[in-house]
Design a protein around this motif. Structure first.
Motif, PDB file in Angstrom:
ATOM      1  N   LEU A  27      -4.720  -9.492   4.224  1.00  0.00           N
ATOM      2  CA  LEU A  27      -3.466  -9.961   3.630  1.00  0.00           C
ATOM      3  C   LEU A  27      -3.292  -9.415   2.211  1.00  0.00           C
ATOM      4  N   ALA A  28      -4.367  -9.401   1.421  1.00  0.00           N
ATOM      5  CA  ALA A  28      -4.291  -8.891   0.050  1.00  0.00           C
ATOM      6  C   ALA A  28      -4.048  -7.382   0.033  1.00  0.00           C
ATOM      7  N   ALA A  29      -4.721  -6.655   0.926  1.00  0.00           N
ATOM      8  CA  ALA A  29      -4.521  -5.201   0.989  1.00  0.00           C
ATOM      9  C   ALA A  29      -3.085  -4.874   1.382  1.00  0.00           C
ATOM     10  N   ALA A  30      -2.579  -5.550   2.406  1.00  0.00           N
ATOM     11  CA  ALA A  30      -1.199  -5.307   2.849  1.00  0.00           C
ATOM     12  C   ALA A  30      -0.205  -5.734   1.770  1.00  0.00           C
ATOM     13  N   SER A  31      -0.495  -6.832   1.079  1.00  0.00           N
ATOM     14  CA  SER A  31       0.386  -7.297  -0.002  1.00  0.00           C
ATOM     15  C   SER A  31       0.449  -6.267  -1.129  1.00  0.00           C
ATOM     16  N   HIS A  32      -0.700  -5.690  -1.469  1.00  0.00           N
ATOM     17  CA  HIS A  32      -0.721  -4.630  -2.493  1.00  0.00           C
ATOM     18  C   HIS A  32       0.086  -3.421  -2.014  1.00  0.00           C
ATOM     19  N   ASN A  33      -0.190  -2.978  -0.793  1.00  0.00           N
ATOM     20  CA  ASN A  33       0.470  -1.778  -0.277  1.00  0.00           C
ATOM     21  C   ASN A  33       1.979  -1.953  -0.194  1.00  0.00           C
ATOM     22  N   LEU A  34       2.429  -3.167   0.139  1.00  0.00           N
ATOM     23  CA  LEU A  34       3.864  -3.434   0.289  1.00  0.00           C
ATOM     24  C   LEU A  34       4.490  -3.983  -0.994  1.00  0.00           C
ATOM     25  N   ASP A 124      -0.214   1.654  18.342  1.00  0.00           N
ATOM     26  CA  ASP A 124      -0.348   0.221  18.072  1.00  0.00           C
ATOM     27  C   ASP A 124      -1.479  -0.091  17.100  1.00  0.00           C
ATOM     28  N   LYS A 125      -2.433   0.822  16.939  1.00  0.00           N
ATOM     29  CA  LYS A 125      -3.592   0.568  16.071  1.00  0.00           C
ATOM     30  C   LYS A 125      -3.309   0.883  14.602  1.00  0.00           C
ATOM     31  N   VAL A 126      -2.238   1.629  14.335  1.00  0.00           N
ATOM     32  CA  VAL A 126      -1.849   1.892  12.941  1.00  0.00           C
ATOM     33  C   VAL A 126      -1.038   0.677  12.508  1.00  0.00           C
ATOM     34  N   LEU A 127      -1.682  -0.187  11.728  1.00  0.00           N
ATOM     35  CA  LEU A 127      -1.045  -1.435  11.304  1.00  0.00           C
ATOM     36  C   LEU A 127       0.045  -1.183  10.274  1.00  0.00           C
ATOM     37  N   SER A 128      -0.182  -0.195   9.419  1.00  0.00           N
ATOM     38  CA  SER A 128       0.745   0.053   8.318  1.00  0.00           C
ATOM     39  C   SER A 128       0.483   1.429   7.733  1.00  0.00           C
ATOM     40  N   PHE A 129       1.537   2.100   7.324  1.00  0.00           N
ATOM     41  CA  PHE A 129       1.425   3.379   6.608  1.00  0.00           C
ATOM     42  C   PHE A 129       2.519   3.365   5.551  1.00  0.00           C
ATOM     43  N   VAL A 130       2.117   3.233   4.284  1.00  0.00           N
ATOM     44  CA  VAL A 130       3.073   3.057   3.180  1.00  0.00           C
ATOM     45  C   VAL A 130       2.856   4.141   2.131  1.00  0.00           C
ATOM     46  N   VAL A 131       3.943   4.825   1.783  1.00  0.00           N
ATOM     47  CA  VAL A 131       3.895   5.866   0.750  1.00  0.00           C
ATOM     48  C   VAL A 131       4.243   5.230  -0.590  1.00  0.00           C
ATOM     49  N   HIS A 132       3.415   5.493  -1.609  1.00  0.00           N
ATOM     50  CA  HIS A 132       3.651   5.003  -2.968  1.00  0.00           C
ATOM     51  C   HIS A 132       4.124   6.147  -3.851  1.00  0.00           C
ATOM     52  N   ARG A 133       5.344   5.994  -4.330  1.00  0.00           N
ATOM     53  CA  ARG A 133       5.915   6.971  -5.259  1.00  0.00           C
ATOM     54  C   ARG A 133       6.097   6.360  -6.651  1.00  0.00           C
ATOM     55  N   ASP A 134       5.564   5.150  -6.839  1.00  0.00           N
ATOM     56  CA  ASP A 134       5.743   4.446  -8.113  1.00  0.00           C
ATOM     57  C   ASP A 134       4.527   4.537  -9.023  1.00  0.00           C
ATOM     58  N   GLN A 135       3.641   5.472  -8.751  1.00  0.00           N
ATOM     59  CA  GLN A 135       2.475   5.714  -9.588  1.00  0.00           C
ATOM     60  C   GLN A 135       2.403   7.207  -9.875  1.00  0.00           C
ATOM     61  N   PRO A 136       1.677   7.603 -10.920  1.00  0.00           N
ATOM     62  CA  PRO A 136       1.636   9.027 -11.285  1.00  0.00           C
ATOM     63  C   PRO A 136       1.178   9.941 -10.137  1.00  0.00           C
ATOM     64  N   GLN A 137       0.183   9.502  -9.374  1.00  0.00           N
ATOM     65  CA  GLN A 137      -0.306  10.333  -8.273  1.00  0.00           C
ATOM     66  C   GLN A 137       0.312   9.843  -6.967  1.00  0.00           C
ATOM     67  N   LEU A 138       1.058  10.712  -6.343  1.00  0.00           N
ATOM     68  CA  LEU A 138       1.704  10.414  -5.075  1.00  0.00           C
ATOM     69  C   LEU A 138       0.627  10.170  -4.025  1.00  0.00           C
ATOM     70  N   HIS A 139       0.705   9.039  -3.308  1.00  0.00           N
ATOM     71  CA  HIS A 139      -0.314   8.718  -2.314  1.00  0.00           C
ATOM     72  C   HIS A 139       0.245   7.779  -1.255  1.00  0.00           C
ATOM     73  N   ALA A 140      -0.523   7.614  -0.182  1.00  0.00           N
ATOM     74  CA  ALA A 140      -0.141   6.700   0.895  1.00  0.00           C
ATOM     75  C   ALA A 140      -1.360   5.905   1.326  1.00  0.00           C
ATOM     76  N   HIS A 141      -1.119   4.638   1.674  1.00  0.00           N
ATOM     77  CA  HIS A 141      -2.155   3.756   2.199  1.00  0.00           C
ATOM     78  C   HIS A 141      -1.887   3.551   3.684  1.00  0.00           C
ATOM     79  N   MET A 142      -2.915   3.726   4.485  1.00  0.00           N
ATOM     80  CA  MET A 142      -2.798   3.497   5.917  1.00  0.00           C
ATOM     81  C   MET A 142      -3.849   2.472   6.330  1.00  0.00           C
ATOM     82  N   LEU A 143      -3.409   1.407   6.977  1.00  0.00           N
ATOM     83  CA  LEU A 143      -4.324   0.395   7.493  1.00  0.00           C
ATOM     84  C   LEU A 143      -4.447   0.574   9.005  1.00  0.00           C
ATOM     85  N   ILE A 144      -5.693   0.685   9.471  1.00  0.00           N
ATOM     86  CA  ILE A 144      -5.991   0.905  10.885  1.00  0.00           C
ATOM     87  C   ILE A 144      -6.754  -0.303  11.416  1.00  0.00           C
ATOM     88  N   SER A 145      -6.421  -0.715  12.618  1.00  0.00           N
ATOM     89  CA  SER A 145      -7.146  -1.805  13.261  1.00  0.00           C
ATOM     90  C   SER A 145      -8.584  -1.371  13.553  1.00  0.00           C
TER      91      SER A 145
END
Length: 190
Positions: A27-34, A124-145
């Protein structure tokens, strides 16, 4: 870092502190990513530029952290495993982070990687894939089951042989669009 490179890292999400891991609930990881955590979203100056958060993008999965957790729990239910019956420090998810050098043009890199992840892990196993453009280094977080082959795998998906094979699959896929993964030996803490 060369403009045609990317960094790929992964870690387990759970309450284990083994090997110096930081405890983190799904929940904390997904909350951060989102960007649902107010203190990260701009309540105080930090690494996140709140004026750019609207540029972040959810490529796969729900748009709320609780829905990400619900999706993960449904996968456990589908294989008749009650997470409460597992060790208290069970692996709740595996998080992969893909980073591009500062100033990179992402083109379609993240969308490509999200689609590829769905192919190798299962959509179905990729729970979330979120791209972050609000930080200096462009990155994405992917949560896998941590569920694979219809059973709970826990952190086995991060064992060197398995993870190195996964990392190499992502590297070969990225090479088809002109990017290569930096070797972990080249990447420093910075």
């Amino acid at each position: 870092m060369s403009p045609n490179t990317f960094i790929h890292r992964a870690k387990s999400i759970g309450l284990s502190t083994r090997n110096g891991r930081k405890q983190q609930m799904l929940l904390a990881a997904a909350s951060h990513n989102l960007r649902e955590i107010q203190s990260e979203y701009g309540a105080y100056p930090g690494k996140i530029d709140a004026t750019r958060t609207h540029l972040n993008e959810v490529l796969v999965g729900p748009t709320s952290a609780i829905e990400v957790v619900d999706k993960a729990n449904q996968l456990f239910a589908d294989i008749n495993v009650d997470p409460n019956s597992l060790r208290k420090d069970y692996t709740q998810a595996i998080e992969h982070v893909f980073s591009l050098p500062s100033g990179s043009n992402e083109q379609h890199f993240f969308k490509f990687m999200a689609r590829f992840a769905q192919e190798i892990f299962g959509a179905d196993k990729v729970l979330s894939f979120v791209v972050h453009r609000d930080q200096p280094q462009l990155h994405a977080h992917m949560l896998i089951s941590p569920i694979s082959d219809e059973r709970y795998q826990g952190s086995n998906l991060l064992k060197p042989k398995v993870f190195n094979a996964t990392r190499e699959q992502f590297n070969r896929a990225a090479q088809t669009i002109g990017l290569r993964r930096l070797s972990p030996a080249i990447v420093t803490g910075k």
